[in-house]
Motif scaffolding. Sequence first.
Motif, short mmCIF file in Angstrom:
data_model
loop_
_atom_site.label_atom_id
_atom_site.label_comp_id
_atom_site.label_asym_id
_atom_site.label_seq_id
_atom_site.Cartn_x
_atom_site.Cartn_y
_atom_site.Cartn_z
N GLU A 32 0.86 -1.19 0.00
CA GLU A 32 0.00 0.00 0.00
C GLU A 32 0.89 1.24 0.00
OE1 GLU A 32 -3.61 -0.89 2.51
OE2 GLU A 32 -2.86 0.95 3.45
N SER A 34 1.99 5.23 -2.36
CA SER A 34 1.88 5.98 -3.62
C SER A 34 2.21 5.12 -4.82
CB SER A 34 2.82 7.19 -3.61
OG SER A 34 2.40 8.14 -2.69
N THR A 35 3.16 4.21 -4.66
CA THR A 35 3.59 3.43 -5.83
C THR A 35 2.40 2.77 -6.50
OG1 THR A 35 5.72 2.96 -4.80
CG2 THR A 35 5.08 1.55 -6.65
N GLY A 40 1.51 6.97 -14.80
CA GLY A 40 2.26 7.23 -16.03
C GLY A 40 3.29 6.18 -16.35
N GLY A 41 4.21 5.95 -15.42
CA GLY A 41 5.20 4.91 -15.66
C GLY A 41 6.58 5.27 -15.13
N ASP A 196 6.11 10.79 7.32
CA ASP A 196 6.70 9.99 8.41
C ASP A 196 8.22 9.87 8.27
OD1 ASP A 196 3.97 9.58 8.64
OD2 ASP A 196 4.16 7.49 9.27
N GLU A 347 10.77 8.36 -2.07
CA GLU A 347 10.32 9.75 -1.96
C GLU A 347 10.70 10.40 -0.63
OE1 GLU A 347 6.38 10.42 -3.48
OE2 GLU A 347 6.33 12.45 -2.64
N LEU A 364 9.38 6.96 -9.61
CA LEU A 364 9.44 5.50 -9.50
C LEU A 364 10.86 5.03 -9.80
CD1 LEU A 364 6.14 4.32 -11.26
CD2 LEU A 364 6.62 4.39 -8.81
C1 LIG Z 1 -1.42 9.34 -7.92
C2 LIG Z 1 0.07 9.28 -8.13
C3 LIG Z 1 0.58 8.98 -9.38
C4 LIG Z 1 1.95 8.92 -9.58
N1 LIG Z 1 2.43 8.57 -10.81
C5 LIG Z 1 3.77 8.43 -10.98
C6 LIG Z 1 4.31 7.93 -12.21
O1 LIG Z 1 3.58 7.60 -13.12
N2 LIG Z 1 5.66 7.83 -12.32
C7 LIG Z 1 6.51 8.17 -11.31
O2 LIG Z 1 7.72 8.06 -11.46
N3 LIG Z 1 6.03 8.60 -10.13
C8 LIG Z 1 4.68 8.72 -9.94
N4 LIG Z 1 4.22 9.15 -8.73
C9 LIG Z 1 5.17 9.31 -7.63
C10 LIG Z 1 5.61 7.93 -7.16
O3 LIG Z 1 4.51 7.07 -7.19
C11 LIG Z 1 6.17 7.95 -5.75
O4 LIG Z 1 7.12 8.97 -5.62
C12 LIG Z 1 6.83 6.62 -5.45
O5 LIG Z 1 5.89 5.58 -5.65
C13 LIG Z 1 7.33 6.58 -4.04
O6 LIG Z 1 7.71 5.26 -3.73
P1 LIG Z 1 8.15 4.93 -2.26
O7 LIG Z 1 8.46 3.49 -2.22
O8 LIG Z 1 9.18 5.90 -1.83
O9 LIG Z 1 6.84 5.27 -1.37
P2 LIG Z 1 5.39 4.59 -1.31
O10 LIG Z 1 5.09 3.79 -2.49
O11 LIG Z 1 4.44 5.68 -0.93
O12 LIG Z 1 5.53 3.59 -0.07
C14 LIG Z 1 5.71 4.07 1.25
C15 LIG Z 1 5.47 2.92 2.19
O13 LIG Z 1 5.85 3.27 3.51
C16 LIG Z 1 4.84 2.87 4.44
N5 LIG Z 1 4.99 3.73 5.63
C17 LIG Z 1 4.93 5.09 5.67
N6 LIG Z 1 5.16 5.52 6.92
C18 LIG Z 1 5.39 4.42 7.68
C19 LIG Z 1 5.68 4.23 9.06
N7 LIG Z 1 5.79 5.25 9.92
N8 LIG Z 1 5.83 2.95 9.52
C20 LIG Z 1 5.71 1.89 8.68
N9 LIG Z 1 5.43 2.03 7.36
C21 LIG Z 1 5.27 3.28 6.87
C22 LIG Z 1 3.57 3.03 3.64
O14 LIG Z 1 2.51 2.31 4.19
C23 LIG Z 1 4.02 2.51 2.29
O15 LIG Z 1 3.97 1.09 2.26
C24 LIG Z 1 2.84 9.20 -8.51
C25 LIG Z 1 2.33 9.50 -7.25
C26 LIG Z 1 0.96 9.53 -7.05
C27 LIG Z 1 0.43 9.84 -5.68
#
Ligand SMILES: Cc1cc2nc3c(=O)[nH]c(=O)nc-3n(C[C@H](O)[C@H](O)[C@H](O)COP(=O)(O)OP(=O)(O)OC[C@H]3O[C@@H](n4cnc5c(N)ncnc54)[C@H](O)[C@@H]3O)c2cc1C
Length: 504
Positions: A32, A34-35, A40-41, A196, A347, A364
């Motif tokens: 769960e 943002s990913t 888009g991709g 967070d 992120e 991504l």
């Molecule tokens: C609607 C939308 C569309 C997007 N489209 C694109 C796209 O097409 N291409 C692109 O490059 N980027 C896109 N982005 C940006 C990209 O999706 C995110 O920057 C990227 O997915 C971040 O990945 P991540 O693994 O850092 O974070 P996330 O995928 O957000 O994962 C964070 C994880 O940390 C967990 N977590 C958070 N805090 C805690 C805590 N205190 N304790 C335990 N667990 C915690 C969460 O539950 C989650 O599992 C989009 C973003 C959004 C919102």
Amino acid sequence: MVIGSGLAGLSAALRIAAHRDVVIVTKGRLGEGSTSWAQGGIAAAVGPGDTVQAHATDTLVAGAGLADASAAEAVCADAPGVIADLAALGVEFDHDRGRIALAREGAHSLPRVAHAGGDATGRHVIAALALRARRHARIAIIEHRRVEDVLVDERGVHGVRLADGGTIPADRVVLATGGSGHLFARTTNPHGATADGPALARRAGAALVDMEMVQFHPTALAAGPSPLALVSEAVRGAGGMLYDCNGEPVMAGVHPMGDLGPRDVVARAVVRRARETGREVVMSLAHLDPDRVHSRFPEVAALCASHGIDLARDPVPVTPAAHYCMGGALTDLDGRTTVPGLWAVGECAGTGLHGANRLASNGLLEAAVLGRRAADDVASGGRSPADGPRTDPARFTPGEADGDEVRGAIGRIMWRGCGLERDGTGLAGALDALDALPRPADAQAAGLLEIARLTTHAALAREESRGAHFRSDFPDPDPAQAHRTCWAGDTPTAVPSIDLTEVA
Ligand SMILES: Cc1cc2nc3c(=O)[nH]c(=O)nc-3n(C[C@H](O)[C@H](O)[C@H](O)COP(=O)(O)OP(=O)(O)OC[C@H]3O[C@@H](n4cnc5c(N)ncnc54)[C@H](O)[C@@H]3O)c2cc1C
């Protein structure tokens, strides 16, 4: 230990698990975040005529003078390998006549964005990686538990404390907690994007960086409560155009790239036109083949349909919304923060790749690349030196205010005073309003408040406009301020030149 299970966390955990046991702690269901909402991709120079250098150059141009050239080169160089690895892990990227299909997005000089399931890239990526993680013998998964503190002593990290009070020992912790969109009342981010990671890093004493740099996406669907559904940039890449209520094209004469101009330029144009006309800006795809629109963008079409809007035929009302935070825990290109034993990836981290503005679909990419690089560093026994810029770890002292009320107030204050168009008076007012908020009873809301204050401080300190940071009282870039700002404590400093990778 890896905290978070988006693309960054799962990439890190799967790679660490090739060498040693790893535990994932994640506050929702596995995957769960943002990913899984990404549409888009993933950007990668894999198309005909494209090069890593061209991708890196586009990244640096989007970063408006603040992106780090070595970060851009390293991440873009790893991009083709990331696409191949994800495909090997089971992600079925869309193909066209036997080749990987590539979309064109804003500020890219070529079609470069690999996607899966049309506009369901994130969902496909997470499905494949989460399945692998669940089946992996060396990965333990703890779901629905929120990490509230990273425990550190003078030698560095030694464990984490969970929101329910339990502690888990760990001498190597990778923060992969995602974004901070819920600093703002309007965001495209899922509910869990509550800053967070930066809050945990700061409480552990790690330096943060680029906190004023928040990307507002120009085209969130202006329907329903926040989080607002995203109408991906790829929709404009396929021909979607923005019009005002009089049928005038919004981007005509605003930017040479028109509807595919940089996100900050398009977002400000949308807000201004809506303000001038008193009516929302709309996107129209009515001139395109409706069947193609529906088959290429099934997710966006379904999101629109849930508000009674036909993506292919109806005017789609759009508004900017907070979308991506370029800043976060300061790291090097192995994801090391300034606290020994603490890495940050995705992120929640600030590698310098995005500078003052992120190039579309590099989010991504960075999550996957840095997840892998940090994993290799963790597995090979790397650890930051103990003499990086740090502050004393802060401990949370609870107040009595309701966390949800404080979160709501933060969002409204930040949207009004620290949003798309900022000025000194509005930012100072936002700081006063944040300082006047009652102290929340829960650490998560307290962390959001702390990061809101720091973001506003950083925006006030940068007296120029650059990339996503626009100050109407300083509308031009100032070459003297063309440097990233790092925060250890409340004092801004230039990003230290320590190379965290040099010292094992
Ligand atoms: C609607 C939308 C569309 C997007 N489209 C694109 C796209 O097409 N291409 C692109 O490059 N980027 C896109 N982005 C940006 C990209 O999706 C995110 O920057 C990227 O997915 C971040 O990945 P991540 O693994 O850092 O974070 P996330 O995928 O957000 O994962 C964070 C994880 O940390 C967990 N977590 C958070 N805090 C805690 C805590 N205190 N304790 C335990 N667990 C915690 C969460 O539950 C989650 O599992 C989009 C973003 C959004 C919102």
